[in-house]
Design an enzyme around this catalytic site. Structure first.
Site, PDB file in Angstrom:
ATOM      1  N   THR A   1       0.848  -1.199   0.000  1.00  0.00           N
ATOM      2  CA  THR A   1       0.000   0.000   0.000  1.00  0.00           C
ATOM      3  C   THR A   1       0.884   1.250   0.000  1.00  0.00           C
ATOM      4  OG1 THR A   1      -0.135  -0.012   2.424  1.00  0.00           O
ATOM      5  CG2 THR A   1      -1.936  -1.095   1.234  1.00  0.00           C
TER       6      THR A   1
ATOM      7  N   ARG B   1       4.119   2.411  -2.421  1.00  0.00           N
ATOM      8  CA  ARG B   1       4.299   2.970  -3.763  1.00  0.00           C
ATOM      9  C   ARG B   1       4.560   1.810  -4.722  1.00  0.00           C
ATOM     10  NH1 ARG B   1       2.040   6.670  -2.222  1.00  0.00           N
ATOM     11  NH2 ARG B   1       2.604   8.866  -2.153  1.00  0.00           N
TER      12      ARG B   1
ATOM     13  N   ASP C   1      -2.444  -1.886  -3.516  1.00  0.00           N
ATOM     14  CA  ASP C   1      -3.246  -0.665  -3.648  1.00  0.00           C
ATOM     15  C   ASP C   1      -2.529   0.330  -4.551  1.00  0.00           C
ATOM     16  OD1 ASP C   1      -5.510   0.989  -2.930  1.00  0.00           O
ATOM     17  OD2 ASP C   1      -4.125   2.190  -1.720  1.00  0.00           O
TER      18      ASP C   1
ATOM     19  N   GLU D   1       0.687   3.239 -12.334  1.00  0.00           N
ATOM     20  CA  GLU D   1      -0.689   3.614 -11.992  1.00  0.00           C
ATOM     21  C   GLU D   1      -1.072   4.990 -12.526  1.00  0.00           C
ATOM     22  OE1 GLU D   1      -0.449   3.536  -7.612  1.00  0.00           O
ATOM     23  OE2 GLU D   1      -0.752   5.704  -7.660  1.00  0.00           O
TER      24      GLU D   1
ATOM     25  N   HIS E   1      -5.406   2.681  -5.367  1.00  0.00           N
ATOM     26  CA  HIS E   1      -4.804   3.704  -4.501  1.00  0.00           C
ATOM     27  C   HIS E   1      -5.869   4.398  -3.645  1.00  0.00           C
ATOM     28  CE1 HIS E   1      -0.906   6.191  -4.213  1.00  0.00           C
ATOM     29  NE2 HIS E   1      -1.589   6.307  -3.083  1.00  0.00           N
TER      30      HIS E   1
ATOM     31  N   ALA F   1      -6.193   3.490  -0.144  1.00  0.00           N
ATOM     32  CA  ALA F   1      -5.974   3.191   1.278  1.00  0.00           C
ATOM     33  C   ALA F   1      -6.190   4.423   2.163  1.00  0.00           C
ATOM     34  CB  ALA F   1      -4.574   2.634   1.489  1.00  0.00           C
ATOM     35  N   PHE F   2      -5.945   5.602   1.592  1.00  0.00           N
ATOM     36  CA  PHE F   2      -6.066   6.845   2.382  1.00  0.00           C
ATOM     37  C   PHE F   2      -7.513   7.311   2.522  1.00  0.00           C
ATOM     38  CE2 PHE F   2      -7.324   9.996  -0.773  1.00  0.00           C
ATOM     39  CZ  PHE F   2      -7.166   9.258  -1.933  1.00  0.00           C
TER      40      PHE F   2
END
Ligand code: NAD
Length: 338
Positions: A233, A235, A259, A264, A296, A298-299
């Site tokens: 999760t 980079r 993630d 990406e 991407h 997770a945040f």
């Protein structure tokens, strides 16, 4: 401050607008990602606000500076997409959000690990089709397995704690700085090679630097434990994706949950459901039954988005007031290889 907000999504706008009631900055929204070609959009602005896949290389930064921009606010923790040396030379102040909600990312990391290990997405898809067969859904207990955490900063430390204290894993860790609080609960620091060789689960939480780029590659995968599970999760470029695909094909790897993905920037954060995706490596990755990929996210919690907005806007207010912002990133912060 006049701020050009790039790569804006509806949720960025919502949370930044809410937080801005306290700061009164003049925010302008741009859907485009910031790179050399879109940098002229920021002409006349004091600052740009960007995210993980905007490309702030030397040409883009030079163009921003020519247009009068003097600050770059990253609404994320990682800063691998900014040429910090070029920014310094051009007199641009760069700020980031070092810790908006490590809990958000740590919780998502555990979610990915559990979902991948127990085949939850496949099971859910089957049940929707009234297929209640359990063949192919066998998982393995996490308890008693060895988990290796690369990078025990804010996020990695939370994941290490949860795996050690919550799930009963043996936890190995590697970092350039050791965290005594983790050692106290029985987490064992080892060198990177030992961690990669001895772990049943590898979870990546270090930043992307020249030293960590492709830290999971062909040789490390060949030396890893059979059926190793890999979670990333952090980079995408921490993993050599082609080498990962080769290891998945040869069944060396038990499961992968990502993630983030090396390339990406061409895919994530956009709705491409009506497009033909041209990235064959990514498409191949998705064909494996033991690979779980999210885009991407997770945040992405309310708490994190609020914290990101407040920290970003207050950092810009500090710059406006002529102070050195607390969350400034400088070229010196790029850690040398250990
Ligand atoms: P942090 O700075 O608190 O922790 C990073 C840790 O990595 C530090 O302890 C540092 O010493 C260590 N480190 C640096 N170089 C290393 C190396 N060569 N080998 C091993 N360890 C090394 O950062 P954090 O808040 O825990 O975030 C970790 C990473 O997660 C960030 O770099 C960012 O790229 C990523 N992230 C992803 C998301 C997402 O939505 N997927 C959200 C936030 C952060």
């Amino acid at each position: 401050m006049r701020i050009a907000v790039f790569a804006t999504k509806a949720y960025d706008r919502r949370f930044l607008d809410l937080a801005n009631a306290e700061f009164g900055h003049d925010l302008s929204w741009f859907e485009a990602r910031l790179d050399e070609t879109t940098a002229p959009l920021a002409d006349g602005f004091d600052a740009v606000c960007v995210f993980v896949n905007d490309r702030l290389d030397a040409p883009a930064l030079t163009r921003l500076a020519q247009g009068g921009v003097r600050a770059v606010a990253l609404r994320c923790a990682g800063y691998n997409n900014v040429d910090l040396r070029a920014a310094e030379t051009l007199g641009l102040t760069v700020i980031r959000v070092p810790a908006y909600s490590p809990e958000a990312v740590a919780e998502f990391t555990l979610g990915l690990l559990l979902a991948m290990n127990r085949n939850i997405p496949r099971a859910s898809a089957r049940v929707r089709e009234n297929n209640f067969a359990l063949d192919g859904l066998i998982g393995r207990n996490l308890s008693g397995r060895t988990a290796g955490i690369v990078g025990t900063g804010r996020i990695g430390a939370l994941v290490a704690r949860a795996l050690k204290l919550g799930f009963g894993c043996e936890v190995l860790a590697h970092d350039v700085v050791e965290d005594p609080a983790l050692t106290e609960i029985g987490v064992r620091y080892v060198d990177r090679e030992t961690l990669l060789r001895q772990s049943d689960i590898i979870s990546l939480h270090c930043p992307l630097t020249p030293d960590t780029r492709h830290l999971i590659d062909g040789p490390t995968l060949a030396a890893a434990r059979p059926r190793v599970m890999i979670v990333n999760t952090s980079r995408g470029a921490l993993i050599d994706t082609q080498a990962l695909i080769d290891a998945l094909k040869s069944r060396r790897v038990g499961g992968v949950a990502l993630d983030v993905y090396e390339q990406e920037g061409d895919l994530f954060f956009e709705d491409l459901s009506n497009e033909i995706v041209q990235d064959d490596v990514f498409q191949r990755l998705l064909t494996f039954p033991n690979v779980l990929v999210t885009g991407h996210q997770a945040f992405l919690t309310e708490e994190a988005l609020t914290a990101i907005a407040v920290t970003t806007l207050s950092g810009l207010a500090e710059i406006e007031a002529g102070r050195i912002p607390a969350n400034r990133v400088t070229a010196d912060q790029i850690r040398p290889a250990p």
